[in-house]
Structure formats: C-alpha cells, structure tokens
Write a protein that holds these residues in place. Structure first.
Motif, short mmCIF file in Angstrom:
data_model
loop_
_atom_site.label_atom_id
_atom_site.label_comp_id
_atom_site.label_asym_id
_atom_site.label_seq_id
_atom_site.Cartn_x
_atom_site.Cartn_y
_atom_site.Cartn_z
N VAL A 48 38.76 -47.79 -37.97
CA VAL A 48 38.32 -48.61 -39.10
C VAL A 48 37.23 -47.89 -39.90
O VAL A 48 37.27 -47.86 -41.14
CB VAL A 48 37.79 -49.98 -38.59
N SER A 49 36.26 -47.30 -39.20
CA SER A 49 35.17 -46.60 -39.89
C SER A 49 35.69 -45.38 -40.65
O SER A 49 35.22 -45.10 -41.77
CB SER A 49 34.10 -46.17 -38.88
N SER A 50 36.65 -44.66 -40.07
CA SER A 50 37.24 -43.49 -40.75
C SER A 50 37.97 -43.92 -42.02
O SER A 50 37.86 -43.26 -43.06
CB SER A 50 38.21 -42.77 -39.81
N PHE A 51 38.69 -45.03 -41.94
CA PHE A 51 39.40 -45.53 -43.12
C PHE A 51 38.42 -45.95 -44.21
O PHE A 51 38.62 -45.62 -45.40
CB PHE A 51 40.29 -46.70 -42.72
N LEU A 52 37.37 -46.67 -43.83
CA LEU A 52 36.38 -47.11 -44.81
C LEU A 52 35.63 -45.93 -45.41
O LEU A 52 35.28 -45.93 -46.61
CB LEU A 52 35.40 -48.08 -44.16
N LEU A 53 35.37 -44.90 -44.60
CA LEU A 53 34.72 -43.69 -45.13
C LEU A 53 35.64 -42.99 -46.12
O LEU A 53 35.19 -42.53 -47.18
CB LEU A 53 34.37 -42.75 -43.97
N TRP A 54 36.92 -42.93 -45.81
CA TRP A 54 37.89 -42.31 -46.73
C TRP A 54 37.93 -43.07 -48.05
O TRP A 54 37.95 -42.46 -49.13
CB TRP A 54 39.26 -42.30 -46.07
N ARG A 55 37.93 -44.41 -47.97
CA ARG A 55 37.92 -45.22 -49.18
C ARG A 55 36.65 -44.97 -50.00
O ARG A 55 36.69 -44.89 -51.23
CB ARG A 55 38.01 -46.70 -48.82
N GLU A 56 35.52 -44.84 -49.30
CA GLU A 56 34.25 -44.61 -49.99
C GLU A 56 34.24 -43.26 -50.68
O GLU A 56 33.72 -43.12 -51.80
CB GLU A 56 33.10 -44.71 -48.98
N ILE A 57 34.83 -42.25 -50.04
CA ILE A 57 34.88 -40.91 -50.63
C ILE A 57 35.75 -40.91 -51.89
O ILE A 57 35.47 -40.18 -52.86
CB ILE A 57 35.42 -39.90 -49.59
N GLN A 58 36.79 -41.75 -51.90
CA GLN A 58 37.67 -41.81 -53.07
C GLN A 58 36.98 -42.41 -54.29
O GLN A 58 37.34 -42.07 -55.43
CB GLN A 58 38.92 -42.66 -52.73
N THR A 59 36.03 -43.26 -54.08
CA THR A 59 35.40 -43.97 -55.19
C THR A 59 34.00 -43.47 -55.55
O THR A 59 33.49 -43.76 -56.62
CB THR A 59 35.30 -45.48 -54.88
N SER A 60 33.36 -42.74 -54.63
CA SER A 60 32.00 -42.25 -54.88
C SER A 60 31.76 -40.98 -54.07
O SER A 60 32.68 -40.43 -53.47
CB SER A 60 30.97 -43.33 -54.52
N SER A 61 30.51 -40.55 -54.09
CA SER A 61 30.14 -39.35 -53.31
C SER A 61 29.07 -39.75 -52.30
O SER A 61 27.86 -39.58 -52.54
CB SER A 61 29.60 -38.26 -54.25
N PRO A 62 29.50 -40.30 -51.17
CA PRO A 62 28.52 -40.77 -50.17
C PRO A 62 27.77 -39.60 -49.55
O PRO A 62 28.30 -38.49 -49.41
CB PRO A 62 29.39 -41.48 -49.13
N ARG A 63 26.55 -39.88 -49.15
CA ARG A 63 25.76 -38.84 -48.49
C ARG A 63 26.19 -38.72 -47.05
O ARG A 63 26.28 -39.70 -46.31
CB ARG A 63 24.28 -39.20 -48.57
#
Length: 334
Positions: A48-63
């Motif tokens: 779940v965390s990997s999927f949410l991180l992937w989604r976050e990378i698609q929409t922004s540039s997380p640190r």
C-alpha cells in the motif's frame, strides 16, 4: 485529515482486532500459523505504501532521503520489537496472563516519560496527571474481583516476572518513541518513510518464520509452503485489520504524537470489553465501568484546554471611579 478522525478510526480498528482474532479461532485454536499474520500484514503495508508513493511521485516531487546514514536508522524499530516479543514470552513464564495484562499498562507511563526525555516534549502537570489516570483506569478495568484466586496472583509472582514486565513496557514505549523520532526528523514523504519501515519489518518477520522452522526441525515444512494454510475470510480480515492499524499509527507518528496513539489503543481496549458483552456474553464488572469513567476523565484532562479544566477566579477588582480620579490628581500634583 484531522488527527482526531485518524485516532477514532484507529480506536475502532484496534478494538475489532481482538474480536476478529477470537472469531478466527476454531475449537479454541488456530487452523493457521498465527506467526504468518504479522508477516502478511507487513507485506500489505509495504504494498500500500509503495503504491501511494508511486502515486505521489506521479503528481509531485516528494522529498526522499536515500543516503545510508538515514536509511540505516529504519531497521531499529523492528529490532526493538523483535527483542520486545522475546521479552514478552519470557515474562509469561514467570507471571500469569492476567498479571501480564495488568503490568502491560506500565507502557502508558513509560511512553510519557520517554516522550519527555528523548523527544524533549514538555507536558503540563495536568497532562502528567491525565497519563497516570489513564494507566489507573485501564488497570482498574482489568482487575477481577478480589474474592477470586487470580486477584492474589498479581503480587505473588517472582521478582524476575516484575522486572521483565517493566522491561517489556520500556521496550514497547521505546519502539513507539523512536518511530516518532524517525518520522519527524526530516520532511521526507510519509510514504517513503513507510516503505523503508515496512521493508525491514517484512524482512525481520520473515526471519522470525525461518527461525520457527529451525526450532521445529522443519516438521511442517518450510514456512512459504504453509503460508496460507488454514486461512479463511476472517483470517484475511485479521491481516487487513492489522495492516490498516499500522498505516494509521504511522500517520499519527508523523502528524500527531505517541500520546495520541496511547489514548487510541487504551480506548480500544475498553471498547473491546464493551463489545464482548454482546458478542461473547462477557459479564461486565463494576471495575470495568469504573475504569471507563476514569479513562474518560483522563481523556478530557489531557486534551481539553486548561481554561476548561481550571476555573480561575478574577482576583483583581475594579477600581472605583472616584478613587481613580484621586490617584490621577496625586500623580499630576507630584
């Protein structure tokens, strides 16, 4: 998302955890290997965390801090929990289950102490009193009638049992406080931090399954061959419940604190007891209702604004107009 909404959801999920685990039993035992449940829960949290991180990378540039000095800190909570689990088993060789459950409430106080010492978070005197009240309330709800034989066992255990119980409470608090430190030490993405935590969590749980195989001489075969043996819909609900509570706890560690988590899990225990009255014909006791009242008082004391708790009377009376005029004239004459 407000922290109190997450805390309420965590309370509901945690309270249903024990109920689901009980319902997953068959004839008083488990058809499945219970040690596989935490492993699958860790894998679920990682996916779940990997999927949410992937989604976050698609929409922004997380640190995302990737240097080894930062990453090497994330296995430590898993190591602490591994030691804690072994201390739990050692404690149960000296004390009975009810005594161990009561001593487990020490982690409420030890969490407050480590919260203050390691995270430098200052608590008011009222908040300290509330934490102690919470420990008293949860303990009261668990104490059985003093006419029963189990009441005497609380003070008849050997000293080793009490020492291990205190150590278990300290380790549980240390793991929680250290996890909060990891989550708040920088502005990294929550999902990236979760990926690191649950990767090591999955590895350590896999190691535990392998050690169980070695201890048993591989009589039942390697763990991966029996991973899903005996699983039912209820068992999968236990896995999803355990994984979901872990994700909520990590959110609270990032955006709230350990004390909120302690209150959530303590209230969940009381909610479980109340639910058991209807589900398992659990007989409520006076101690249970007294414990609930004390815990509610503690909850109000800790989170309510001080102005709601202490009614400070006004000690400064209004100065009469004629006296004010005399004072002004004296200052003018001077």
């Amino acid at each position: 998302m407000q922290w109190y909404f997450v805390a309420t959801l965590l309370t509901i999920l945690t309270s249903s955890q024990g109920i689901l685990t009980t319902l997953s039993q068959s004839h008083g035992g488990y058809k499945y290997d219970y040690a596989t449940v935490p492993f699958l829960a860790e894998v679920f949290k990682l996916v779940v965390s990997s999927f949410l991180l992937w989604r976050e990378i698609q929409t922004s540039s997380p640190r995302m801090t990737t240097d080894w000095k930062s990453v090497r800190l994330f296995p430590i909570p898993s190591i602490i929990y591994l030691i804690h689990n072994n201390v739990q088993f050692a404690t149960l060789t000296y004390v009975d289950t009810s005594t161990y459950q009561i001593m487990g409430n020490l982690k409420i106080v030890t969490t407050g102490i480590l919260f203050r010492v390691f995270l430098r978070r200052k608590l008011s005197n009222l908040q300290w009193m509330a934490i102690v009240l919470l420990a008293v309330g949860t303990t009261t709800s668990q104490v059985k009638g003093c006419g029963e034989a189990s009441c005497d066992s609380l003070f008849s255990a050997p000293i080793q049992g009490y020492m291990l119980g205190i150590l278990s409470a300290c380790l549980s608090a240390l793991a929680g406080v250290y996890t909060e430190f990891l989550m708040k030490k920088n502005n990294d993405s929550l999902y990236w931090q979760n990926v690191q935590l649950y990767t090591f969590g999955s590895i350590f749980n896999m190691f535990r399954l392998l050690m169980d195989d070695f201890r048993g001489g591989f009589e039942k075969g390697p763990w991966w061959q029996r991973l899903f043996n005996g699983y039912s819909i209820i068992t999968w609900m236990v896995v999803l419940n355990l994984g979901s509570t872990g994700l909520l706890v990590s959110w609270l560690m990032k955006y709230a604190d350990n004390i909120v988590k302690v209150y959530s899990t303590s209230m969940a225990m009381l909610l479980t007891m109340l639910s058991s009255i209807y589900l398992f014909n659990f007989m409520p006791t006076l101690q249970l209702f007294l414990g609930i009242i004390i815990c509610m008082m503690s909850l109000h004391m800790y989170f309510a604004p001080p102005s709601m708790l202490v009614d400070v009377p006004s000690t400064v009376k209004a100065v009469p107009d004629n006296l004010r005029e005399i004072t002004v004239h004296r200052r003018t004459d001077a």
